[in-house]
Design a protein around this motif. Structure first.
Motif, PDB file in Angstrom:
ATOM      1  N   ASP A 110      -3.500  -6.982 114.995  1.00  0.00           N
ATOM      2  CA  ASP A 110      -3.535  -8.200 115.787  1.00  0.00           C
ATOM      3  C   ASP A 110      -4.867  -8.932 115.714  1.00  0.00           C
ATOM      4  OD1 ASP A 110      -4.944  -6.329 117.200  1.00  0.00           O
ATOM      5  OD2 ASP A 110      -4.001  -6.747 119.124  1.00  0.00           O
ATOM      6  N   ASN A 131      -1.444 -13.495 117.535  1.00  0.00           N
ATOM      7  CA  ASN A 131      -0.502 -13.163 118.597  1.00  0.00           C
ATOM      8  C   ASN A 131       0.748 -12.541 118.001  1.00  0.00           C
ATOM      9  OD1 ASN A 131      -1.266 -13.487 121.351  1.00  0.00           O
ATOM     10  ND2 ASN A 131      -1.626 -15.643 120.894  1.00  0.00           N
ATOM     11  N   GLN A 136       3.157 -18.542 118.728  1.00  0.00           N
ATOM     12  CA  GLN A 136       2.237 -18.423 119.852  1.00  0.00           C
ATOM     13  C   GLN A 136       0.849 -18.910 119.452  1.00  0.00           C
ATOM     14  OE1 GLN A 136       2.866 -14.161 120.625  1.00  0.00           O
ATOM     15  NE2 GLN A 136       3.473 -14.763 122.698  1.00  0.00           N
ATOM     16  N   GLN A 138      -2.936 -18.951 118.431  1.00  0.00           N
ATOM     17  CA  GLN A 138      -3.771 -18.110 117.579  1.00  0.00           C
ATOM     18  C   GLN A 138      -5.226 -18.467 117.884  1.00  0.00           C
ATOM     19  OE1 GLN A 138      -1.939 -15.905 115.732  1.00  0.00           O
ATOM     20  NE2 GLN A 138      -0.092 -16.950 116.417  1.00  0.00           N
ATOM     21  N   GLU A 164      -7.581 -14.005 125.284  1.00  0.00           N
ATOM     22  CA  GLU A 164      -6.582 -13.940 126.358  1.00  0.00           C
ATOM     23  C   GLU A 164      -7.007 -14.792 127.536  1.00  0.00           C
ATOM     24  OE1 GLU A 164      -6.082  -9.780 127.170  1.00  0.00           O
ATOM     25  OE2 GLU A 164      -5.077  -9.425 125.242  1.00  0.00           O
ATOM     26  N   ASN A 167      -6.329 -18.290 126.809  1.00  0.00           N
ATOM     27  CA  ASN A 167      -4.902 -18.547 126.754  1.00  0.00           C
ATOM     28  C   ASN A 167      -4.332 -18.859 128.124  1.00  0.00           C
ATOM     29  OD1 ASN A 167      -2.428 -18.757 125.481  1.00  0.00           O
ATOM     30  ND2 ASN A 167      -2.059 -16.557 125.428  1.00  0.00           N
TER      31      ASN A 167
END
Length: 168
Positions: A110, A131, A136, A138, A164, A167
């Motif tokens: 990942d 992701n 999703q 990146q 994260e 995000n």
């Protein structure tokens, strides 16, 4: 909104004073494109600091003089590329003669780390976070400076955690 504008202006004003990196081409390639969000923290926003990697009493550190941190996210739903195509193009902007891919022991696929420097002392570290699915967000997180990394696997985890937070 004013806070974001202030950070943006500070980034531009302080960013003008640093030397251009070959990896800046990666950020310049995507600047202004649909689906791209990016920001930069420069040395004037922070001074030499240490990043602790871990919380179990056996922390490893990224230590030294960190000059700049850059962050870029890509939303494939708003852009022209798939998420994986974006990451492939971004990684392709790094000259392979100068930058080396870190081949770690972490079996997760990942994130990829690309480095400029020696075995433990680096001037650049770029973490490309993938992701789970291609549609999703990146992420790319880049660290610039003169620093020593004792544990690159934990730095990779820090890059994932940073993405994260971006995000949310």
């Amino acid at each position: 909104m004013k806070t974001i504008l202030i950070f943006f202006m500070l980034g531009i004003l302080t960013g003008i004073t640093h030397a251009q990196s070959k990896s800046d081409k990666m950020y310049d390639t995507f600047a202004g494109n649909e689906g791209i969000t990016s920001f930069t923290f420069t040395k004037n926003m922070f001074d030499a600091f240490n990043i602790n990697l871990g919380d179990d009493g056996s922390e490893k550190n990224v230590t030294g003089d960190l000059h700049r941190i850059r962050f870029m996210s890509y939303n494939p739903e708003k852009g022209d590329l798939s998420g994986y195509a974006f990451l492939k193009k971004a990684i392709g902007c790094l000259p392979k003669v100068s930058y080396k891919k870190y081949e770690g022991t972490d079996e997760d696929d990942d994130a990829e780390i690309w480095l400029l420097g020696g075995k433990t002392r680096f001037s650049e570290c770029h973490i490309f976070v993938k992701n789970e699915t291609d549609n999703q967000l990146q992420f790319v997180v880049s660290f610039y400076g003169d620093f020593v990394v004792n544990d690159l696997e934990k730095l990779k985890k820090t890059g994932r955690n940073f993405s994260e937070k971006g995000n949310k």
